[in-house]
Design an enzyme around this catalytic site. Structure first.
Site, PDB file in Angstrom:
ATOM      1  N   CYS A   2       7.025  44.970 -18.695  1.00 56.42           N
ATOM      2  CA  CYS A   2       7.660  46.029 -19.564  1.00 56.42           C
ATOM      3  C   CYS A   2       7.694  47.352 -18.786  1.00 56.42           C
ATOM      4  O   CYS A   2       7.000  47.579 -17.800  1.00 56.42           O
ATOM      5  CB  CYS A   2       6.719  46.402 -20.819  1.00 56.42           C
ATOM      6  SG  CYS A   2       6.476  44.713 -21.750  1.00 56.42           S
ATOM      7  N   ARG A  27      11.678  44.845 -12.430  1.00 52.03           N
ATOM      8  CA  ARG A  27      10.325  44.487 -12.731  1.00 52.03           C
ATOM      9  C   ARG A  27      10.298  43.300 -13.607  1.00 52.03           C
ATOM     10  O   ARG A  27       9.149  42.591 -13.687  1.00 52.03           O
ATOM     11  CB  ARG A  27       9.422  45.630 -13.503  1.00 52.03           C
ATOM     12  CG  ARG A  27       9.339  46.799 -12.866  1.00 52.03           C
ATOM     13  CD  ARG A  27       8.977  48.060 -13.409  1.00 52.03           C
ATOM     14  NE  ARG A  27       7.700  47.605 -14.146  1.00 52.03           N
ATOM     15  CZ  ARG A  27       6.555  48.342 -13.457  1.00 52.03           C
ATOM     16  NH1 ARG A  27       6.495  49.044 -12.458  1.00 52.03           N
ATOM     17  NH2 ARG A  27       5.211  47.983 -13.870  1.00 52.03           N
ATOM     18  N   TRP A  74       8.693  42.717 -21.650  1.00 48.14           N
ATOM     19  CA  TRP A  74       8.646  41.475 -21.065  1.00 48.14           C
ATOM     20  C   TRP A  74       7.591  40.713 -22.149  1.00 48.14           C
ATOM     21  O   TRP A  74       6.796  41.066 -22.202  1.00 48.14           O
ATOM     22  CB  TRP A  74       8.061  41.592 -19.656  1.00 48.14           C
ATOM     23  CG  TRP A  74       7.523  39.977 -19.006  1.00 48.14           C
ATOM     24  CD1 TRP A  74       8.631  39.495 -18.143  1.00 48.14           C
ATOM     25  CD2 TRP A  74       6.449  39.433 -18.994  1.00 48.14           C
ATOM     26  NE1 TRP A  74       8.032  38.307 -17.557  1.00 48.14           N
ATOM     27  CE2 TRP A  74       6.860  38.225 -18.125  1.00 48.14           C
ATOM     28  CE3 TRP A  74       5.471  39.376 -19.631  1.00 48.14           C
ATOM     29  CZ2 TRP A  74       5.804  37.252 -17.958  1.00 48.14           C
ATOM     30  CZ3 TRP A  74       4.240  38.347 -19.113  1.00 48.14           C
ATOM     31  CH2 TRP A  74       4.612  37.452 -18.583  1.00 48.14           C
ATOM     32  N   ASN A  98       3.367  49.578 -23.497  1.00 46.62           N
ATOM     33  CA  ASN A  98       3.073  48.623 -22.312  1.00 46.62           C
ATOM     34  C   ASN A  98       1.626  48.431 -22.504  1.00 46.62           C
ATOM     35  O   ASN A  98       0.848  49.170 -22.704  1.00 46.62           O
ATOM     36  CB  ASN A  98       3.310  49.305 -21.032  1.00 46.62           C
ATOM     37  CG  ASN A  98       4.793  49.092 -20.647  1.00 46.62           C
ATOM     38  OD1 ASN A  98       5.586  48.947 -21.370  1.00 46.62           O
ATOM     39  ND2 ASN A  98       5.159  49.885 -19.486  1.00 46.62           N
ATOM     40  N   GLY A  99       1.394  46.984 -22.333  1.00 43.91           N
ATOM     41  CA  GLY A  99       0.065  46.760 -22.474  1.00 43.91           C
ATOM     42  C   GLY A  99      -0.056  45.666 -23.588  1.00 43.91           C
ATOM     43  O   GLY A  99       0.831  45.188 -24.008  1.00 43.91           O
ATOM     44  N   GLU A 482       2.645  29.785   0.736  1.00 38.84           N
ATOM     45  CA  GLU A 482       3.603  31.087   0.559  1.00 38.84           C
ATOM     46  C   GLU A 482       5.170  30.405   0.460  1.00 38.84           C
ATOM     47  O   GLU A 482       5.926  31.079  -0.396  1.00 38.84           O
ATOM     48  CB  GLU A 482       3.529  32.288   1.604  1.00 38.84           C
ATOM     49  CG  GLU A 482       4.344  33.166   1.704  1.00 38.84           C
ATOM     50  CD  GLU A 482       4.584  34.020   0.197  1.00 38.84           C
ATOM     51  OE1 GLU A 482       3.931  33.832  -0.663  1.00 38.84           O
ATOM     52  OE2 GLU A 482       5.505  34.811  -0.102  1.00 38.84           O
ATOM     53  N   LYS A 486       7.494  30.738  -2.675  1.00 41.30           N
ATOM     54  CA  LYS A 486       8.978  31.581  -2.612  1.00 41.30           C
ATOM     55  C   LYS A 486       9.838  30.512  -3.178  1.00 41.30           C
ATOM     56  O   LYS A 486      10.945  31.031  -4.138  1.00 41.30           O
ATOM     57  CB  LYS A 486       9.037  31.550  -1.061  1.00 41.30           C
ATOM     58  CG  LYS A 486       9.621  33.133  -0.632  1.00 41.30           C
ATOM     59  CD  LYS A 486       8.803  34.546  -1.069  1.00 41.30           C
ATOM     60  CE  LYS A 486       8.100  34.301  -2.191  1.00 41.30           C
ATOM     61  NZ  LYS A 486       7.066  35.543  -2.214  1.00 41.30           N
ATOM     62  N   GLU A 489       9.476  30.152  -7.102  1.00 39.65           N
ATOM     63  CA  GLU A 489      10.020  31.353  -7.834  1.00 39.65           C
ATOM     64  C   GLU A 489      11.391  31.643  -7.969  1.00 39.65           C
ATOM     65  O   GLU A 489      11.717  31.716  -9.121  1.00 39.65           O
ATOM     66  CB  GLU A 489       9.528  32.440  -6.963  1.00 39.65           C
ATOM     67  CG  GLU A 489       8.013  32.944  -7.170  1.00 39.65           C
ATOM     68  CD  GLU A 489       7.626  34.197  -6.502  1.00 39.65           C
ATOM     69  OE1 GLU A 489       7.712  34.260  -5.260  1.00 39.65           O
ATOM     70  OE2 GLU A 489       7.282  35.106  -7.011  1.00 39.65           O
ATOM     71  N   HIS A 505      -5.191  12.892   1.295  1.00 36.12           N
ATOM     72  CA  HIS A 505      -6.126  12.937   0.431  1.00 36.12           C
ATOM     73  C   HIS A 505      -5.546  12.809  -1.098  1.00 36.12           C
ATOM     74  O   HIS A 505      -6.160  13.198  -2.167  1.00 36.12           O
ATOM     75  CB  HIS A 505      -7.281  14.083   0.577  1.00 36.12           C
ATOM     76  CG  HIS A 505      -8.020  13.809   1.795  1.00 36.12           C
ATOM     77  ND1 HIS A 505      -8.993  13.114   2.132  1.00 36.12           N
ATOM     78  CD2 HIS A 505      -7.784  14.724   2.918  1.00 36.12           C
ATOM     79  CE1 HIS A 505      -9.550  13.124   3.253  1.00 36.12           C
ATOM     80  NE2 HIS A 505      -8.810  13.987   3.801  1.00 36.12           N
ATOM     81  N   LYS A 605       7.795  41.934 -11.812  1.00 31.19           N
ATOM     82  CA  LYS A 605       7.356  42.327 -10.411  1.00 31.19           C
ATOM     83  C   LYS A 605       5.942  42.778 -10.245  1.00 31.19           C
ATOM     84  O   LYS A 605       5.391  42.626  -9.311  1.00 31.19           O
ATOM     85  CB  LYS A 605       8.291  43.505  -9.891  1.00 31.19           C
ATOM     86  CG  LYS A 605       8.291  44.193  -8.601  1.00 31.19           C
ATOM     87  CD  LYS A 605       8.435  43.128  -7.570  1.00 31.19           C
ATOM     88  CE  LYS A 605       8.215  43.560  -6.088  1.00 31.19           C
ATOM     89  NZ  LYS A 605       8.149  42.460  -5.385  1.00 31.19           N
TER      90      LYS A 605
HETATM   91  O1  M6R Z   1       1.926  43.605  -6.605  1.00 32.86           O
HETATM   92  P1  M6R Z   1       0.910  42.483  -6.096  1.00 32.86           P
HETATM   93  O2  M6R Z   1       0.947  42.479  -4.723  1.00 32.86           O
HETATM   94  O3  M6R Z   1      -0.518  42.714  -6.804  1.00 32.86           O
HETATM   95  O4  M6R Z   1       1.474  41.343  -6.983  1.00 32.86           O
HETATM   96  C1  M6R Z   1       0.735  40.070  -6.834  1.00 32.86           C
HETATM   97  C2  M6R Z   1       1.535  38.955  -7.346  1.00 32.86           C
HETATM   98  O5  M6R Z   1       2.193  39.189  -8.799  1.00 32.86           O
HETATM   99  C3  M6R Z   1       2.907  38.763  -6.527  1.00 32.86           C
HETATM  100  O6  M6R Z   1       2.537  38.517  -5.136  1.00 32.86           O
HETATM  101  C4  M6R Z   1       3.681  37.643  -6.885  1.00 32.86           C
HETATM  102  O7  M6R Z   1       3.086  36.461  -6.866  1.00 32.86           O
HETATM  103  C5  M6R Z   1       5.072  37.691  -6.299  1.00 32.86           C
HETATM  104  N1  M6R Z   1       6.072  37.317  -7.334  1.00 32.86           N
HETATM  105  C6  M6R Z   1       5.318  36.838  -5.317  1.00 32.86           C
HETATM  106  O8  M6R Z   1       6.715  36.867  -4.775  1.00 32.86           O
END
Ligand code: M6R
Length: 610
Positions: A2, A27, A74, A98-99, A482, A486, A489, A505, A605
């Site tokens: 949000c 975000r 959000w 927000n929250g 990672e 990626k 996502e 395994h 974000k």
């Molecule tokens: O702002 P931060 O680095 O603490 O965020 C952590 C994760 O939310 C962030 O890395 C998320 O996994 C990304 N979308 C990855 O691309």
């Protein structure tokens, strides 16, 4: 997640608020709305979906309004629809939040018993009705806020417009971030400085437990006990140019391209590449008592967590201390062993991730020294930590982290050199050797990016795959994790990352001719073992996409497809290059699939709720 933006001044505010919201789009959100005050009357428009759905409704608002609040939501409590969108309004009051208000059901029951009718399924509407009730009892918005606060549990950062006090807007900060931006005869507020930086760079970051009354002329702040707090304004150094796409199709692609420049800047600031001696002040080491450290704990979420996993590969051999790496969301709810001798490293691009922030507070309660690795200077985690290693990678707008991830890796790597040198577990000759390679790193990274045309062609062969496996060993193992994150996502393809040795395994049961397996196989000490893992996949007809050295003929022969990655003679640095190839692969697969690359569905974000 949000986003909040607010304005009070002499300018017409609708465009200011809408522009602010558009700067928060990165975000992640699923509905949006704006409320303005015109004289003593409040007007509200809200829409489900993106800001493009809200835009045609703006003409329904009084065009001359000069104060207002906006929100991108959000969804947490209730579907992403217009009714649940903020601002929520009632009795000439409008409120954005927000929250998460944890006791909202209890409060809702109480208010319903008093005759209140709720329109939405949100926890936010409870705060609105509570405020309206307290305003009826206490008459002034400030007194109503002070009466409301002790009744709320959880995280509640609020922006409030009150028709009967049109000369002010109110903010409350508890949990989620809020910043006030000071202008001349106008003031702004937002959940993220990005929304206001185009108008002002003078900012006060509210602390938890603060209430603000903002007028055209100034800002008054109180703590939750009613004591006056003097605002502490700082200069923001966010360049608004770095929030533009500058000709790139997506922010993600632009941010992938920015990595060599980010590396050059970080190297210049964090280490003397001639002597090899790290800059202790910039790394944050000079403010720590290193003599008492006998273990290191690294905590983070998502991509930042994977960077920390690599950090362990860098730090343990360099500093010769045990390094424990944990997910913040798990760490905070178990009873972790921490001591005064623990160096606690919190890693976060945004510096606002709720779970990571909670672990920083936890570590401080245990007496640990806390070092944050962050990309946002005045973020909550940076302010909470004892000392911060600022990555200075510039604003990262794409939800999928790219340049912040590699900047984290470089930060951990340089930290391992700095700590190792201080602890005398690394010699000056070790540092010099590292510096020689570090000097070449930005150019190697440019070379990796130059491979994008070939990667784009390859992506076209795999964009219809339903699943992917990524595997790597040693420093390539966190890179496999990672790479898989990626891809899922931004392309929504199911992908998993494994250590090469783990495949047999269990996961090997998934291998058939439909399973692409991305094998990260640089020429490091694990190469022979990786080649065996690749053979095992091939024997089961899996399709190998190898990421390796230009002249690795053996690997080329084994692979169905080959991604050339520049070579560097250090496995730790090699990981920073391999991941660039995987970023490009995910990017082009997602583009081929036509997904929303910069704002993938369901993602935010910065995850400011737990
Ligand atoms: O702002 P931060 O680095 O603490 O965020 C952590 C994760 O939310 C962030 O890395 C998320 O996994 C990304 N979308 C990855 O691309």
């Amino acid at each position: 997640m949000c986003g909040i933006v607010g304005y009070i001044g002499k300018q017409k505010c609708i465009d200011i608020l809408f522009d602010g919201l558009s700067r928060l789009e990165y975000r992640g959100y699923d509905s949006a709305g704006i409320a303005v005050l015109d004289g003593a009357e409040i007007g509200v428009v809200k829409a489900e979906g993106k800001l493009s759905q809200l835009k045609p409704l703006l003409s329904e608002l009084p065009a001359g309004a000069t104060r207002g609040i906006g929100h991108t939501r959000w969804a947490t409590h209730g579907a992403p629809n217009t009714t649940n969108a903020h601002p929520h309004a009632h009795a000439n009051v409008a409120l954005v939040h927000n929250g998460i208000i944890e006791n909202y059901l209890e409060l809702k029951k109480q208010l319903t018993g008093e005759g209140v009718t709720f329109q939405s399924e949100t926890d936010t509407e409870v705060a609105l009705h509570l405020f309206v009730r307290e305003l009826g009892r206490h008459k002034t918005p400030f007194k109503a806020i002070m009466a409301m606060i002790p009744q709320l549990k959880g995280a509640f950062s609020l922006g409030i417009l009150v028709g009967n006090e049109p000369d002010a807007v109110y903010v409350v900060k508890q949990g989620s971030p809020l910043v006030i931006g000071a202008g001349r005869n106008e003031n702004f507020f937002a959940s993220d400085a990005m929304a206001i930086v185009r108008h002002t760079t003078r900012a006060h970051f509210l602390n938890d437990g603060e209430v603000g009354r903002i007028t055209e002329q100034g800002v008054e702040i109180w703590d939750f006990s009613g004591n006056v707090v003097a605002p502490h304004f700082v200069e923001l150094d966010i360049s608004s140019a770095s929030t533009e796409k500058l000709g790139f199709k997506h922010f993600m692609l632009k941010e992938i391209h920015e990595q060599p420049r980010v590396f050059s800047g970080m190297l210049k600031r964090l280490i003397d590449l001639d002597s090899g001696i790290p800059n202790d002040d910039e790394l944050g080491l000079s403010k720590l008592d290193l003599s008492r450290i006998d273990n290191i704990c690294m905590v983070a979420c998502g991509t930042a967590y994977y960077s920390a996993l690599l950090g362990k590969y860098y730090l343990e051999p360099a500093v010769q201390l045990p390094v424990n790496v944990e997910l913040a969301s798990e760490f905070r709810y178990r009873q972790p062993w921490l001591s005064k001798n623990t160096l606690f490293i919190a890693v976060s691009q945004s510096g606002e991730t709720a779970d990571t922030l909670a672990t920083v507070k936890q570590a401080k309660e245990h007496g640990c020294q806390v070092l944050a690795v962050c990309n946002v200077k005045m973020s909550s985690i940076a302010r909470e930590a004892n000392v911060t290693l600022h990555m200075d990678a510039g604003p990262e707008i794409g939800v999928a982290s790219t340049k912040a991830f590699t900047a984290m890796l470089l930060a951990h790597y340089l930290l391992s050199l700095g700590l190792g040198y201080k602890r005398k577990t690394l010699t000056i000759s070790d540092l010099k050797k590292a510096a020689v390679l570090l000097k070449t790193l930005p150019a190697r990274m440019d070379q990796a990016i130059d491979g994008k045309v070939a990667i784009e062609q390859l992506a076209a062969k795999y964009d219809e795959a339903a699943n992917f496996i990524f595997m790597g060993r040693g420093t390539s193992y966190p890179i496999a994790l990672e790479g898989a994150l990626k891809l899922k996502e931004i392309s929504y393809i199911h992908a998993e990352g494994y250590a090469g040795g783990e495949l047999k395994h269990g996961p090997i049961a998934l291998i058939d001719r439909h399973m692409p397996v991305v094998a990260i196989a640089p020429q490091d000490v694990y190469r022979e073992k990786m080649l065996s893992n690749i053979e095992e996949v091939k024997a089961r007809q899996g399709r190998i996409i190898a990421v390796g050295d230009q002249d690795d003929q053996h690997l080329r022969r084994l692979a169905d497809d080959f991604i050339v990655c520049p070579h560097i003679a250090d496995a730790g640095l090699q990981a920073m290059l391999s991941v660039v190839c995987l970023q490009l692969l995910s990017y082009y697969v997602a583009v081929k699939r036509g997904t929303d690359v910069d704002q993938p569905r369901n993602l935010a974000k910065s995850v400011t709720v737990e």
